[in-house]
Motif scaffolding. Structure first.
Motif, PDB file in Angstrom:
ATOM      1  N   ALA B  13      42.708  24.693  49.328  1.00  0.00           N
ATOM      2  CA  ALA B  13      44.053  24.159  49.521  1.00  0.00           C
ATOM      3  C   ALA B  13      44.387  24.060  51.007  1.00  0.00           C
ATOM      4  N   ALA B  14      44.035  25.082  51.774  1.00  0.00           N
ATOM      5  CA  ALA B  14      44.408  25.117  53.191  1.00  0.00           C
ATOM      6  C   ALA B  14      43.502  24.202  54.021  1.00  0.00           C
ATOM      7  N   GLY B  15      42.193  24.376  53.871  1.00  0.00           N
ATOM      8  CA  GLY B  15      41.239  23.634  54.707  1.00  0.00           C
ATOM      9  C   GLY B  15      41.320  22.134  54.484  1.00  0.00           C
ATOM     10  N   LEU B  32      33.424  21.474  56.080  1.00  0.00           N
ATOM     11  CA  LEU B  32      32.267  22.089  55.430  1.00  0.00           C
ATOM     12  C   LEU B  32      32.735  23.000  54.305  1.00  0.00           C
ATOM     13  N   ASP B  33      32.070  22.929  53.177  1.00  0.00           N
ATOM     14  CA  ASP B  33      32.392  23.860  52.094  1.00  0.00           C
ATOM     15  C   ASP B  33      31.141  24.129  51.269  1.00  0.00           C
ATOM     16  N   GLU B  34      31.013  25.378  50.834  1.00  0.00           N
ATOM     17  CA  GLU B  34      29.799  25.732  50.097  1.00  0.00           C
ATOM     18  C   GLU B  34      29.837  25.311  48.635  1.00  0.00           C
ATOM     19  N   GLY B  40      38.489  24.490  46.459  1.00  0.00           N
ATOM     20  CA  GLY B  40      38.562  25.939  46.682  1.00  0.00           C
ATOM     21  C   GLY B  40      38.692  26.691  45.379  1.00  0.00           C
ATOM     22  N   GLN B  41      39.379  27.791  45.405  1.00  0.00           N
ATOM     23  CA  GLN B  41      39.475  28.641  44.215  1.00  0.00           C
ATOM     24  C   GLN B  41      40.496  28.143  43.205  1.00  0.00           C
ATOM     25  N   VAL B  42      41.735  27.911  43.656  1.00  0.00           N
ATOM     26  CA  VAL B  42      42.768  27.530  42.680  1.00  0.00           C
ATOM     27  C   VAL B  42      42.475  26.192  42.057  1.00  0.00           C
ATOM     28  N   TRP B  43      42.048  25.255  42.909  1.00  0.00           N
ATOM     29  CA  TRP B  43      41.887  23.886  42.421  1.00  0.00           C
ATOM     30  C   TRP B  43      40.414  23.546  42.237  1.00  0.00           C
ATOM     31  N   ARG B  81      26.835  25.716  53.457  1.00  0.00           N
ATOM     32  CA  ARG B  81      27.138  27.135  53.549  1.00  0.00           C
ATOM     33  C   ARG B  81      27.047  27.562  55.015  1.00  0.00           C
ATOM     34  N   VAL B  82      28.160  27.926  55.604  1.00  0.00           N
ATOM     35  CA  VAL B  82      28.151  28.342  57.009  1.00  0.00           C
ATOM     36  C   VAL B  82      27.557  29.741  57.113  1.00  0.00           C
ATOM     37  N   TRP B  83      26.543  29.896  57.979  1.00  0.00           N
ATOM     38  CA  TRP B  83      25.928  31.223  58.118  1.00  0.00           C
ATOM     39  C   TRP B  83      26.129  31.823  59.501  1.00  0.00           C
ATOM     40  N   PHE B 142      36.562  29.891  33.785  1.00  0.00           N
ATOM     41  CA  PHE B 142      37.391  29.009  32.948  1.00  0.00           C
ATOM     42  C   PHE B 142      37.461  27.613  33.561  1.00  0.00           C
ATOM     43  N   LYS B 143      37.743  27.616  34.900  1.00  0.00           N
ATOM     44  CA  LYS B 143      38.019  26.328  35.543  1.00  0.00           C
ATOM     45  C   LYS B 143      36.772  25.461  35.593  1.00  0.00           C
ATOM     46  N   GLN B 144      35.663  26.080  35.902  1.00  0.00           N
ATOM     47  CA  GLN B 144      34.468  25.275  36.121  1.00  0.00           C
ATOM     48  C   GLN B 144      33.739  24.971  34.808  1.00  0.00           C
ATOM     49  N   GLY B 310      45.282  29.643  55.409  1.00  0.00           N
ATOM     50  CA  GLY B 310      45.046  30.009  54.019  1.00  0.00           C
ATOM     51  C   GLY B 310      44.883  31.505  53.855  1.00  0.00           C
ATOM     52  N   ASP B 311      44.331  31.882  52.728  1.00  0.00           N
ATOM     53  CA  ASP B 311      44.330  33.288  52.348  1.00  0.00           C
ATOM     54  C   ASP B 311      43.544  34.217  53.268  1.00  0.00           C
ATOM     55  N   ASN B 312      42.608  33.671  54.053  1.00  0.00           N
ATOM     56  CA  ASN B 312      41.870  34.556  54.965  1.00  0.00           C
ATOM     57  C   ASN B 312      42.779  35.096  56.071  1.00  0.00           C
ATOM     58  N   GLY B 317      49.099  32.979  49.313  1.00  0.00           N
ATOM     59  CA  GLY B 317      49.019  32.266  48.050  1.00  0.00           C
ATOM     60  C   GLY B 317      48.810  30.777  48.169  1.00  0.00           C
ATOM     61  N   ALA B 318      48.548  30.199  46.996  1.00  0.00           N
ATOM     62  CA  ALA B 318      48.166  28.793  46.917  1.00  0.00           C
ATOM     63  C   ALA B 318      49.295  27.866  47.364  1.00  0.00           C
ATOM     64  N   GLY B 319      50.538  28.260  47.104  1.00  0.00           N
ATOM     65  CA  GLY B 319      51.667  27.399  47.461  1.00  0.00           C
ATOM     66  C   GLY B 319      51.782  27.209  48.959  1.00  0.00           C
TER      67      GLY B 319
HETATM   68  C1  LIG Z   1      37.964  33.681  42.378  1.00  0.00           C
HETATM   69  C2  LIG Z   1      39.419  33.386  42.704  1.00  0.00           C
HETATM   70  C3  LIG Z   1      40.235  32.748  41.756  1.00  0.00           C
HETATM   71  C4  LIG Z   1      41.564  32.472  42.027  1.00  0.00           C
HETATM   72  N1  LIG Z   1      42.321  31.856  41.100  1.00  0.00           N
HETATM   73  C5  LIG Z   1      43.625  31.560  41.369  1.00  0.00           C
HETATM   74  C6  LIG Z   1      44.450  30.897  40.419  1.00  0.00           C
HETATM   75  O1  LIG Z   1      43.986  30.579  39.335  1.00  0.00           O
HETATM   76  N2  LIG Z   1      45.732  30.634  40.741  1.00  0.00           N
HETATM   77  C7  LIG Z   1      46.249  30.948  41.972  1.00  0.00           C
HETATM   78  O2  LIG Z   1      47.419  30.664  42.241  1.00  0.00           O
HETATM   79  N3  LIG Z   1      45.484  31.568  42.909  1.00  0.00           N
HETATM   80  C8  LIG Z   1      44.210  31.892  42.608  1.00  0.00           C
HETATM   81  N4  LIG Z   1      43.467  32.551  43.556  1.00  0.00           N
HETATM   82  C9  LIG Z   1      44.037  32.752  44.882  1.00  0.00           C
HETATM   83  C10 LIG Z   1      43.737  31.453  45.637  1.00  0.00           C
HETATM   84  O3  LIG Z   1      42.395  31.484  46.031  1.00  0.00           O
HETATM   85  C11 LIG Z   1      44.475  31.185  46.876  1.00  0.00           C
HETATM   86  O4  LIG Z   1      45.801  31.508  46.870  1.00  0.00           O
HETATM   87  C12 LIG Z   1      44.275  29.744  47.369  1.00  0.00           C
HETATM   88  O5  LIG Z   1      43.108  29.184  46.845  1.00  0.00           O
HETATM   89  C13 LIG Z   1      44.193  29.790  48.840  1.00  0.00           C
HETATM   90  O6  LIG Z   1      43.655  28.625  49.359  1.00  0.00           O
HETATM   91  P1  LIG Z   1      42.645  28.716  50.551  1.00  0.00           P
HETATM   92  O7  LIG Z   1      42.457  27.331  50.993  1.00  0.00           O
HETATM   93  O8  LIG Z   1      43.106  29.739  51.506  1.00  0.00           O
HETATM   94  O9  LIG Z   1      41.302  29.324  49.936  1.00  0.00           O
HETATM   95  P2  LIG Z   1      40.304  28.737  48.844  1.00  0.00           P
HETATM   96  O10 LIG Z   1      40.979  27.789  47.950  1.00  0.00           O
HETATM   97  O11 LIG Z   1      39.648  29.900  48.236  1.00  0.00           O
HETATM   98  O12 LIG Z   1      39.239  27.930  49.695  1.00  0.00           O
HETATM   99  C14 LIG Z   1      38.292  28.546  50.524  1.00  0.00           C
HETATM  100  C15 LIG Z   1      37.062  27.694  50.545  1.00  0.00           C
HETATM  101  O13 LIG Z   1      36.230  28.140  51.602  1.00  0.00           O
HETATM  102  C16 LIG Z   1      34.905  28.003  51.210  1.00  0.00           C
HETATM  103  N5  LIG Z   1      34.081  28.924  52.017  1.00  0.00           N
HETATM  104  C17 LIG Z   1      34.291  30.239  52.244  1.00  0.00           C
HETATM  105  N6  LIG Z   1      33.326  30.740  53.042  1.00  0.00           N
HETATM  106  C18 LIG Z   1      32.489  29.719  53.329  1.00  0.00           C
HETATM  107  C19 LIG Z   1      31.294  29.614  54.102  1.00  0.00           C
HETATM  108  N7  LIG Z   1      30.760  30.662  54.762  1.00  0.00           N
HETATM  109  N8  LIG Z   1      30.691  28.405  54.183  1.00  0.00           N
HETATM  110  C20 LIG Z   1      31.214  27.327  53.547  1.00  0.00           C
HETATM  111  N9  LIG Z   1      32.339  27.377  52.805  1.00  0.00           N
HETATM  112  C21 LIG Z   1      32.973  28.552  52.697  1.00  0.00           C
HETATM  113  C22 LIG Z   1      34.908  28.322  49.742  1.00  0.00           C
HETATM  114  O14 LIG Z   1      33.828  27.702  49.091  1.00  0.00           O
HETATM  115  C23 LIG Z   1      36.242  27.770  49.282  1.00  0.00           C
HETATM  116  O15 LIG Z   1      36.097  26.483  48.724  1.00  0.00           O
HETATM  117  C24 LIG Z   1      42.106  32.849  43.282  1.00  0.00           C
HETATM  118  C25 LIG Z   1      41.284  33.496  44.214  1.00  0.00           C
HETATM  119  C26 LIG Z   1      39.978  33.785  43.935  1.00  0.00           C
HETATM  120  C27 LIG Z   1      39.149  34.502  44.947  1.00  0.00           C
END
Ligand SMILES: Cc1cc2nc3c(=O)[nH]c(=O)nc-3n(C[C@H](O)[C@H](O)[C@H](O)COP(=O)(O)OP(=O)(O)OC[C@H]3O[C@@H](n4cnc5c(N)ncnc54)[C@H](O)[C@@H]3O)c2cc1C
Ligand SMILES: Cc1cc2nc3c(=O)[nH]c(=O)nc-3n(C[C@H](O)[C@H](O)[C@H](O)COP(=O)(O)OP(=O)(O)OC[C@H]3O[C@@H](n4cnc5c(N)ncnc54)[C@H](O)[C@@H]3O)c2cc1C
Lengths: 366, 475
Positions: B13-15, B32-34, B40-43, B81-83, B142-144, B310-312, B317-319
């Motif tokens: 969502a963030a990236g 880049l995404d792995e 990401g996770q939510v979507w 996959r970023v290493w 579930f999602k995948q 984003g969450d890092n 949260g996703a919103g």
């Molecule tokens: C397993 C899981 C399930 C979740 N399910 C829900 C849900 O159903 N509903 C909800 O509201 N929140 C859910 N959450 C919380 C949700 O992840 C976040 O609130 C939201 O996705 C944040 O968006 P983001 O962009 O910060 O991270 P994410 O959406 O998680 O995106 C991070 C992305 O970074 C990529 N990435 C990470 N490290 C590397 C790397 N080294 N190299 C390449 N790519 C990399 C990942 O593949 C991922 O696609 C879940 C979290 C997890 C961990």
């Protein structure tokens, strides 16, 4: 009144810890101060190779004694005597290998040249592209991750007072001895030993001594666990590869390839441009590595002076101050040279000579 | 010269939002995404083998994100996959990634790390048994793949994923035997006040509860799983009532419930390997999920050219994630001197308002101090290296205090996951002995590869004579 120790030791690596234990056993009151954790500097992150084939000729007698010490330390440090092969992949390396191993053999190491057939009989997974091989039955390795645990336990059972997270930032000298300052408490001691490893230049500077020390940033990598691929320690004629398979199945790949960073900022950084060829060289020697994954690469700092020989003795211009460090192959030699250092401080007769830190340094290169 | 102005790591969502914003402004970017698809996770996208499935708010938002990315013509490399992340001699960032079995190196002036979060599970005896998975991991399943984890599932833990997981299992036709909730009903009631900021989401939550109630699934409030029983696979679960600190009480109600699967999770931890490797400062705040990279509202870290969204950077949260992505892109563009400055007050306000919902849900997952007492001496803390709590305690009691020292002595965190899943629990155990704060305890040193790196990718088509072997060691 703060206690006046017989000696304060700066640095809790192998050199500092082993010397501290030796001196305490002889009855001295010892304080050891470590800026981070015991055994988390070079002594805790090195490749753990105990190989006579990669030791410098002049240091061979110390390495032989060092091997003996590791053998005594045994399981607690994961010591294993596996034997070791050193490989040459072309004529140039074969020549280098012959020259070098002959000199090391003359210095007392039990090194022989063997045929590629013998190598492949004992190590069937090693590449067939071999021009020459040497072997030393005394070679092996220990697990450097256990250095901290090992010495901490010995220190806990000794009279040594030790403090971690205690960086020495200032040293006052007087005719009565030394006042060593950490950010918080100060400690008093009649004598001082600098055993600061890769940070030795900075430690000596606290005594206004400028030593021509350079820090190298050595890299080590480890694979995930694997079924048995090699049984011996594997090296390369240039000394730029060490490889061993640990008891848990993971393979450690080292050889002193240089990362980036300095001891003044953090723990050093792995550099893609050196870690990749390091692993490629390993894979060239052991093609089956291709089936495995690297799970971690890291670096550690190792100090060197221009002639690449140890600094081990009294610091000429500061009475009662000593230094021990810059030992090439210091993991292997550390436990032994620390005993010598202890004997020197105690005024005992020395089994082997130390290395005068006040010498004129000449550049040895290669 | 750098290959790119900006590299965004993570297409969640963030990236994804960050990448779109930066592209619109004219920056040369790489995303880049792995994963095999953005979201990401939510979507998370469905596996392509599943053709038709009912749409959910997640799949709708995810599909929109994926089509938006395509519209913007963004250079997005999937399965990347970023290493490695390091600075090169020209003070540019050098990013190493693995794609389809090949290694690639690219340089850029700025990075936005949007690596999301990972699940936290506080283990008990038996946690490592097959049939036990995380709550978040279950939602990914579930999602995948639209499959449920078993035939008779217990759902346990805290926070919104607990209820969502139970609901999803029901929706997919599975059976939930019981819900074991650390949170009390009152915790939920209080949280829903803050969740009013997103009535739509609150309403969705209410429908989950309604479905669970209608299915007559027993909910054990203020309870926890104390042990997972089974020979080679989970067979049943012991549960107990907890006190206000979340510690199982000796006099409280105990039960044994049969099940063939357990989904258990205790909130999310920010995924900080990338920002740690890049040397940014990290801080510990329980209300943001624990250790996270320190940023301002615009995702600026204390490293020049390094941004996080984003969450890092804290479990907002996703919103909030898309807003945080956009804000980080704006800050990065400013650093890059690309585009014109814009008024961001509204955007910041929107981000903060969206974050309220996420923070309220994160709050439900803040571990109380008694939680770690439920982890037995024999429980396995580090699964990669099979290190028990007992081994960790012995090492800490003998004087190993820092995470690095504890890791060296016990191997906790030395396996393929790099301590991602056990460092947090090891530090909780460390706290019970040392009495230090988590901030004082600190983190282990970050090292590459941040994902395991196949040697087959490293050692491809190289010529021995081209290896830059340095001069031999001194003789
Ligand atoms: C397993 C899981 C399930 C979740 N399910 C829900 C849900 O159903 N509903 C909800 O509201 N929140 C859910 N959450 C919380 C949700 O992840 C976040 O609130 C939201 O996705 C944040 O968006 P983001 O962009 O910060 O991270 P994410 O959406 O998680 O995106 C991070 C992305 O970074 C990529 N990435 C990470 N490290 C590397 C790397 N080294 N190299 C390449 N790519 C990399 C990942 O593949 C991922 O696609 C879940 C979290 C997890 C961990
Ligand atoms: C990556 C790597 C691989 C190696 N591989 C091998 C090998 O395979 N075989 C082999 O024989 N040798 C090897 N070596 C060399 C060997 O590890 C070192 O020579 C040896 O460990 C040095 O021990 P030391 O006690 O001098 O230094 P260290 O172990 O570095 O200890 C010095 C200690 O002093 C502390 N300190 C410094 N300054 C201060 C201060 N001001 N106040 C308080 N404390 C301070 C530091 O924190 C550190 O803990 C390798 C080295 C490295 C870095």
């Amino acid at each position: 009144m703060t206690k006046n120790y017989d000696i304060a030791i700066i640095g809790g690596g192998i050199m500092g810890c082993a010397t501290a234990l030796h001196l305490a056993q002889a009855g001295m009151s010892v304080i050891l101060l470590e800026k981070d954790d015991i055994g988390q500097g070079a002594s805790g992150v090195n490749a753990g190779t105990l190989s006579l084939q990669i030791k410098r000729v002049k240091l061979m007698p110390y390495a032989l004694k060092g091997h003996h010490e590791w053998q005594k330390m045994g399981d607690k440090v994961g010591f294993v005597k596996t034997g070791g092969y050193t490989l040459a992949f072309n004529e140039r390396e074969a020549k280098l290998l012959e020259e070098r191993m002959n000199l090391k053999r003359e210095a007392g190491a039990n090194i022989e040249f063997v045929s590629p057939q013998i190598l492949h009989k004992n190590e069937p997974n090693i590449t067939k592209k071999i021009v020459a091989v040497s072997y030393c039955a005394d070679d092996g390795y220990a697990n450097s991750s256990l250095t901290g645990q090992y010495y901490r336990n010995l220190l806990n059972h000794s009279s040594v007072d030790y403090f971690e997270q205690s960086q020495i930032i200032k040293i006052d000298q007087s005719d009565k001895g030394f006042n060593v300052h950490t950010a918080n408490p100060q400690y008093k001691a009649k004598r001082l030993l600098l055993a600061g490893g890769g940070w030795m230049k900075q430690a000596a500077a606290l005594l206004d001594i400028d030593l021509p020390i350079q820090a190298r940033v050595n890299t080590v990598s480890v694979t995930e666990r694997s079924p048995k691929l090699i049984s011996n320690v594997i090296g390369h004629a240039t000394g730029l590869l060490t490889m061993k398979q640990k008891a848990n199945g993971s393979i450690l790949i080292g050889g002193g390839w240089q990362g980036t960073g300095t001891p003044n900022d953090g723990r050093g950084k792995v550099h893609s441009q050196t870690v990749i060829p390091n692993i490629q060289l390993g894979q060239y020697a052991l093609p089956a590595l291709s089936a495995l994954r690297i799970i971690r690469s890291w670096t550690g700092f190792e100090a060197n002076v221009p002639d690449f020989y140890p600094l081990a003795g009294a610091l000429g211009n500061v009475p009662n101050a000593y230094i021990l460090g810059c030992v090439r192959g210091g993991f292997t030699i550390g436990p032994y040279i620390s005993k010598l250092m202890g004997d020197f401080i105690l005024g005992n007769e020395l089994e082997l000579p130390l290395f005068d830190p006040n010498r004129q340094f000449t550049q040895t290169g290669k | 010269m750098s290959d790119f102005d900006l590299i965004v790591i993570g297409a969640g969502a963030a990236g994804s939002r960050a990448a779109m914003e930066a592209t619109k402004a004219g920056a040369k970017i790489l995303l880049l995404d792995e994963q095999a698809e953005a979201g990401g996770q939510v979507w998370r996208a469905k596996s392509p083998s599943i053709i038709s499935a009912p749409k959910t708010p997640e799949t709708i938002a995810g599909d929109k994100l994926r089509s938006d990315l395509k519209l913007e013509n963004i250079l997005h490399i999937v399965n990347a996959r970023v290493w490695q992340i390091e600075k090169n001699n020209d003070d540019l960032w050098n990013i190493g990634y693995l794609n389809n079995g090949h290694l690639h190196n690219v340089t850029c002036k700025a990075i936005i790390a949007a690596t999301g979060a990972q699940e936290r599970v506080i283990p008990v005896t038996g946690s490592q048994l097959p049939g036990v998975i995380g709550l978040a991991a279950a939602t990914a399943l579930f999602k995948q793949h639209l499959t449920t984890p078993g035939k008779q599932t217990i759902v346990a833990g805290c926070g919104p994923l607990l209820i969502f997981t139970a609901y999803e299992i029901l929706r997919l036709g599975g059976k939930v035997c019981a819900i074991i909730s650390l949170n009390s009903k009152t915790n939920w009631a209080k949280a829903s006040i803050d969740m009013m900021t997103r009535p739509d989401l609150l309403w969705r939550g209410a429908t989950w509860f309604a479905k669970i109630t209608a299915a007559r699934i027993p909910i054990y409030w203020q309870s926890t799983v104390t042990e997972i029983i089974g020979e080679t696979h989970i067979e049943s679960v012991n549960i107990s009532a907890i006190d206000a600190n979340w510690s199982a009480t000796s006099h409280g109600q105990k039960n044994n419930i049969k099940a063939d699967s357990l989904c258990m999770g205790h909130g999310l931890n920010p995924a900080i390997e990338a920002t740690k490797l890049a040397d940014a400062t990290h801080i510990y705040s329980p209300e943001l999920g624990g250790w996270h990279v320190k940023t301002d509202d615009f995702g600026r870290t204390d490293k020049a050219g390094l941004y996080a969204a984003g969450d890092n950077a804290g479990i907002y949260g996703a919103g909030a994630a898309p807003y945080r992505g956009k804000l980080a892109a704006i800050a990065a563009l400013q650093f890059l001197n690309i585009g014109k400055t814009q008024n961001t007050d509204k955007l910041v306000a929107k981000m903060k308002s969206a974050a309220k919902f996420g923070l309220a849900t994160t709050k439900l997952t803040i571990l109380r101090k008694g939680m770690i007492e439920n982890t037995q001496q024999t429980a396995i803390i580090c699964r990669c290296e099979a290190v028990s709590r007992q081994q960790l305690e012995a090492e800490i009691s003998s004087g190993a205090h820092s995470p690095n020292a504890i890791k060296s002595g016990t191997r906790c965190g030395m396996g393929p996951c790099g301590g991602r899943y056990c460092n947090d629990v090891a530090a909780l155990i460390n706290q019970t002995i040392s009495g230090k704060t988590r901030q004082q305890i600190g983190l282990t040193t970050s090292r590459p590869p941040i994902r395991p790196l196949p040697i087959s990718a490293i050692a491809q088509n190289f010529d021995y004579d081209d290896l830059p072997i340095p001069a031999p060691a001194p003789l």
